[in-house]
Design an enzyme around this catalytic site. Structure first.
Site, PDB file in Angstrom:
ATOM      1  N   CYS A   1      -8.666  -6.327 -10.940  1.00  0.00           N
ATOM      2  CA  CYS A   1      -9.689  -5.270 -10.988  1.00  0.00           C
ATOM      3  C   CYS A   1     -11.009  -5.874 -10.536  1.00  0.00           C
ATOM      4  O   CYS A   1     -11.357  -6.979 -10.942  1.00  0.00           O
ATOM      5  CB  CYS A   1      -9.815  -4.740 -12.418  1.00  0.00           C
ATOM      6  SG  CYS A   1     -11.058  -3.445 -12.605  1.00  0.00           S
TER       7      CYS A   1
ATOM      8  N   HIS B   1      -4.267   2.967 -12.727  1.00  0.00           N
ATOM      9  CA  HIS B   1      -5.330   1.987 -12.951  1.00  0.00           C
ATOM     10  C   HIS B   1      -6.700   2.614 -12.688  1.00  0.00           C
ATOM     11  O   HIS B   1      -7.615   2.494 -13.514  1.00  0.00           O
ATOM     12  CB  HIS B   1      -5.111   0.770 -12.039  1.00  0.00           C
ATOM     13  CG  HIS B   1      -6.192  -0.246 -12.105  1.00  0.00           C
ATOM     14  ND1 HIS B   1      -5.996  -1.531 -12.582  1.00  0.00           N
ATOM     15  CD2 HIS B   1      -7.515  -0.187 -11.766  1.00  0.00           C
ATOM     16  CE1 HIS B   1      -7.148  -2.194 -12.532  1.00  0.00           C
ATOM     17  NE2 HIS B   1      -8.089  -1.405 -12.035  1.00  0.00           N
ATOM     18  N   GLU B   2      -6.828   3.286 -11.535  1.00  0.00           N
ATOM     19  CA  GLU B   2      -8.134   3.859 -11.188  1.00  0.00           C
ATOM     20  C   GLU B   2      -8.531   4.966 -12.161  1.00  0.00           C
ATOM     21  O   GLU B   2      -9.689   5.047 -12.588  1.00  0.00           O
ATOM     22  CB  GLU B   2      -8.144   4.377  -9.750  1.00  0.00           C
ATOM     23  CG  GLU B   2      -7.953   3.309  -8.686  1.00  0.00           C
ATOM     24  CD  GLU B   2      -8.854   2.103  -8.857  1.00  0.00           C
ATOM     25  OE1 GLU B   2      -9.982   2.243  -9.362  1.00  0.00           O
ATOM     26  OE2 GLU B   2      -8.411   0.998  -8.499  1.00  0.00           O
TER      27      GLU B   2
ATOM     28  N   HIS C   1     -10.052   3.990 -15.458  1.00  0.00           N
ATOM     29  CA  HIS C   1     -11.498   3.725 -15.464  1.00  0.00           C
ATOM     30  C   HIS C   1     -12.277   4.963 -15.912  1.00  0.00           C
ATOM     31  O   HIS C   1     -13.368   4.845 -16.473  1.00  0.00           O
ATOM     32  CB  HIS C   1     -11.980   3.317 -14.076  1.00  0.00           C
ATOM     33  CG  HIS C   1     -11.699   1.886 -13.723  1.00  0.00           C
ATOM     34  ND1 HIS C   1     -12.299   0.829 -14.374  1.00  0.00           N
ATOM     35  CD2 HIS C   1     -10.884   1.330 -12.794  1.00  0.00           C
ATOM     36  CE1 HIS C   1     -11.872  -0.314 -13.850  1.00  0.00           C
ATOM     37  NE2 HIS C   1     -11.005  -0.042 -12.895  1.00  0.00           N
TER      38      HIS C   1
HETATM   39 NI    NI Z   1     -10.139  -1.575 -11.739  1.00  0.00          NI
END
Ligand code: NI
Length: 184
Positions: free
Chosen positions: A107, A149-150, A153
């Protein structure tokens, strides 16, 4: 504009981001945000970037470069995609069970490190694209991993919060010496 990428420990990465107002999907501010995300992601050689990582408290992510990524040499090429106000659902396998799989992630907000992270193996995701059009897609494998994953956030979650086996958490240069870390 290339923006500063916030690093883990910054409280702004822990917020639950706000949905972009649907009546403002045509706003020039949204196009500026998307352009900043792409420019910042490319400058850092990322596979994806979420608005909270540049301090923007909105549910907007970009991912995919359309070409091989030196930070993820084993990963399949992903077409560039913008996702606004995304929703992700795991999809069941033939036996009716949603399966997880393990894979290594890095990341841009956690520079120099990688860990093995469990993610849903097969998902459906939906949201709006950069033209304000509704998109619905299915994804598996690395594509599904990047989307999860995105979007994490946007809920204030960084991948280290999902690590179960900390023996699979370490420095990229030690665990994957062949990967060009490109100063990140
Ligand atoms: Ni990330």
């Amino acid at each position: 504009m290339i923006c500063e990428i916030l690093k883990m420990g910054d409280a702004r990465l822990l917020r639950h981001a706000q949905p972009w107002p649907e009546e403002a999907l045509g706003a020039p501010e949204l196009q500026t945000l998307i352009a900043d995300l792409w420019e910042t992601m490319h400058a850092a050689h990322g596979a994806g970037l979420a608005a909270p990582q540049i301090g923007q408290d909105w549910q907007v992510v970009v991912f995919g470069t359309g070409k091989p990524n030196p930070r993820y040499p084993q990963a399949p090429v992903m077409e560039p995609m913008v996702l606004i106000n995304p929703v992700i659902r795991p999809l069941p396998d033939a036996a009716g069970v949603a399966q997880e799989e393990l894979g290594f992630e890095g990341c841009l907000s956690v520079p120099g490190l990688r860990a093995e992270v469990p993610r849903w193996a097969h998902i459906r995701y939906e949201g709006f694209n950069e033209r304000g059009l509704r998109v619905v897609r299915e994804a598996r494998g690395f594509h599904a991993r990047v989307v999860q994953h995105e979007c994490d956030h946007l809920w204030g979650k960084l991948y280290p919060m999902r690590v179960r086996d900390f023996s699979k958490f370490g420095f990229t240069e030690v665990m994957f010496p062949d990967i060009k870390t490109l100063s990140k």
